[in-house]
Design an enzyme around this catalytic site. Structure first.
Site, mmCIF file in Angstrom:
data_model
loop_
_atom_site.group_PDB
_atom_site.id
_atom_site.type_symbol
_atom_site.label_atom_id
_atom_site.label_comp_id
_atom_site.label_asym_id
_atom_site.label_seq_id
_atom_site.Cartn_x
_atom_site.Cartn_y
_atom_site.Cartn_z
ATOM 1 N N ASP A 212 32.479 -27.766 -67.805
ATOM 2 C CA ASP A 212 33.532 -28.706 -68.199
ATOM 3 C C ASP A 212 34.500 -28.065 -69.198
ATOM 4 O O ASP A 212 34.115 -27.169 -69.959
ATOM 5 C CB ASP A 212 32.877 -29.967 -68.805
ATOM 6 C CG ASP A 212 33.819 -31.145 -68.808
ATOM 7 O OD1 ASP A 212 34.842 -31.114 -68.086
ATOM 8 O OD2 ASP A 212 33.541 -32.117 -69.539
ATOM 9 N N HIS B 140 40.970 -23.838 -64.086
ATOM 10 C CA HIS B 140 39.996 -23.731 -62.988
ATOM 11 C C HIS B 140 39.919 -22.283 -62.503
ATOM 12 O O HIS B 140 38.838 -21.758 -62.243
ATOM 13 C CB HIS B 140 40.373 -24.654 -61.825
ATOM 14 C CG HIS B 140 40.404 -26.114 -62.197
ATOM 15 N ND1 HIS B 140 39.418 -26.702 -62.955
ATOM 16 C CD2 HIS B 140 41.290 -27.098 -61.919
ATOM 17 C CE1 HIS B 140 39.711 -27.986 -63.122
ATOM 18 N NE2 HIS B 140 40.839 -28.249 -62.511
ATOM 19 N N LEU C 169 17.469 -14.840 -56.904
ATOM 20 C CA LEU C 169 18.022 -15.961 -57.650
ATOM 21 C C LEU C 169 18.621 -16.960 -56.669
ATOM 22 O O LEU C 169 19.380 -16.584 -55.772
ATOM 23 C CB LEU C 169 19.102 -15.446 -58.627
ATOM 24 C CG LEU C 169 19.965 -16.471 -59.352
ATOM 25 C CD1 LEU C 169 19.129 -17.359 -60.269
ATOM 26 C CD2 LEU C 169 21.034 -15.769 -60.198
HETATM 27 C C1 IPE Z 1 31.884 -33.532 -64.682
HETATM 28 O O1 IPE Z 1 33.028 -33.283 -65.418
HETATM 29 C C2 IPE Z 1 32.044 -33.010 -63.295
HETATM 30 C C3 IPE Z 1 32.083 -31.544 -63.165
HETATM 31 C C4 IPE Z 1 31.936 -30.688 -64.119
HETATM 32 C C5 IPE Z 1 32.272 -31.060 -61.840
HETATM 33 P P1 IPE Z 1 34.178 -34.375 -65.533
HETATM 34 O O2 IPE Z 1 35.240 -33.775 -66.386
HETATM 35 O O3 IPE Z 1 34.590 -34.856 -64.205
HETATM 36 O O4 IPE Z 1 33.439 -35.567 -66.292
HETATM 37 P P2 IPE Z 1 33.999 -36.704 -67.255
HETATM 38 O O5 IPE Z 1 35.149 -37.356 -66.558
HETATM 39 O O6 IPE Z 1 34.437 -36.029 -68.518
HETATM 40 O O7 IPE Z 1 32.829 -37.596 -67.494
HETATM 41 C C1 IPE Z 2 35.725 -29.064 -65.235
HETATM 42 O O1 IPE Z 2 36.840 -29.038 -66.039
HETATM 43 C C2 IPE Z 2 36.038 -28.762 -63.784
HETATM 44 C C3 IPE Z 2 35.944 -29.924 -62.879
HETATM 45 C C4 IPE Z 2 35.544 -31.107 -63.217
HETATM 46 C C5 IPE Z 2 36.349 -29.711 -61.506
HETATM 47 P P1 IPE Z 2 37.804 -30.283 -66.153
HETATM 48 O O2 IPE Z 2 38.837 -30.175 -65.075
HETATM 49 O O3 IPE Z 2 37.045 -31.546 -66.173
HETATM 50 O O4 IPE Z 2 38.503 -30.022 -67.549
HETATM 51 P P2 IPE Z 2 38.723 -31.082 -68.713
HETATM 52 O O5 IPE Z 2 37.396 -31.716 -68.986
HETATM 53 O O6 IPE Z 2 39.725 -32.061 -68.225
HETATM 54 O O7 IPE Z 2 39.210 -30.275 -69.862
HETATM 55 MG MG MG Z 3 36.161 -32.616 -67.639
#
Ligand code: IPE
Ligand code: IPE
Ligand code: MG
Length: 251
Positions: free
Chosen positions: A21, A38, A132
């Site tokens: 995240d 990303h 792995l």
């Molecule tokens: C969780 O992250 C999903 C992934 C890492 C793929 P999100 O960014 O979607 O979660 P919330 O919205 O902060 O709970």
């Molecule tokens: C995690 O990073 C990747 C996915 C959920 C696909 P985010 O895109 O949720 O990044 P933040 O949390 O908005 O910073």
């Molecule tokens: Mg996120």
């Protein structure tokens, strides 16, 4: 002293799950579009896989895209899917060379055709590797998985291959997406958020949780090793009493 030297090889978690995240915030901090974050997240995945392989961890699971993530802006979702196809194509040869088996869990039917195809190819190529086992959770949510498992079991009951009172934890486990992998011992979530966001709710029942403020694109081997060291300092009791307390005097 190298962080790795602080790791006790005899107390390694068998399975580490990761909620990757913070990509969007990492990019925003740099005045860029979210997708830039990303793109840079791929390097963090590479480093984590290498770190895990180096110390001998046998299972890794990455939360890459949740069921709820479909509700993000169309352009972000589309670019994420393209990035995924690209990453699978670029990384599979090296993963294969290093004995990594790639697998995916989630509603794979909902993924774009090109994505599903490259995933299937990668899974096929790496199917017999054993060093792995890397699982990618895609279009995955734990509630979707649990409901899906309940439907499978209900069908078995309806066609009389299973009796209602035979439905136990083992039956549930075998109906889950993760039926061939052990439950995670350790869950790592980056970016400082303290929640599970619908990830592996069943399987994480007794996992140790580790949260780090580091945004996913900055996550490197040293952060992974810090999490492992932290895990090794914990005492897992699984609802029982401390092992040392079980002296003849106490039992
Ligand atoms: C969780 O992250 C999903 C992934 C890492 C793929 P999100 O960014 O979607 O979660 P919330 O919205 O902060 O709970
Ligand atoms: C995690 O990073 C990747 C996915 C959920 C696909 P985010 O895109 O949720 O990044 P933040 O949390 O908005 O910073
Ligand atoms: Mg996120």
């Amino acid at each position: 002293m190298d962080l790795k030297e602080h790791i006790d090889e005899k107390k390694l978690p068998r399975h580490v799950a990761l909620i990757m995240d913070g990509n969007g915030r990492w990019a925003t901090q740099r005045g860029k579009e979210r997708i830039f974050g990303h793109e840079h997240g791929v390097e963090a995945v590479r480093d984590t896989v290498k770190a895990a392989a180096e110390i001998g961890i046998s299972h890794l699971t990455f939360f890459a895209f949740s069921t709820e993530n479909w509700c993000r802006p169309h352009r972000e979702v589309e670019t994420l899917m393209d990035l995924l196809v690209q990453a699978i194509k670029n990384e599979t040869p090296e993963l294969h060379e290093n004995g990594v088996r790639l697998n995916a869990i989630g509603d794979l039917e909902s993924l774009p055709e090109k994505c599903r195809r490259s995933l299937e190819e990668a899974m096929e190529t790496t199917a017999s590797n054993t060093r792995l086992h890397v699982t990618v959770a895609l279009s995955y949510s734990a509630r979707w998985e649990i409901v899906n498992a309940a439907q499978k079991i209900a069908r078995q009951v309806a066609n009389r291959t299973l009796q209602p009172d035979q439905v136990d934890e083992d039956v549930f486990v075998s109906a889950m997406e993760t039926h061939d992998i052990p439950d995670p011992d350790l869950l790592i979530r980056t970016s400082g958020e303290l929640r599970l966001s619908n990830f592996l709710l069943w399987q994480l029942a007794y996992a140790e949780l580790y949260f780090t403020p580091v945004f996913w694109p900055d996550f490197r081997k040293k952060h992974f090793y810090q999490a492992i060291i932290d895990y090794q300092r914990r005492e897992r009791r699984f609802g029982k009493v401390k092992a040392e307390a079980l002296t003849t005097k106490n039992v």
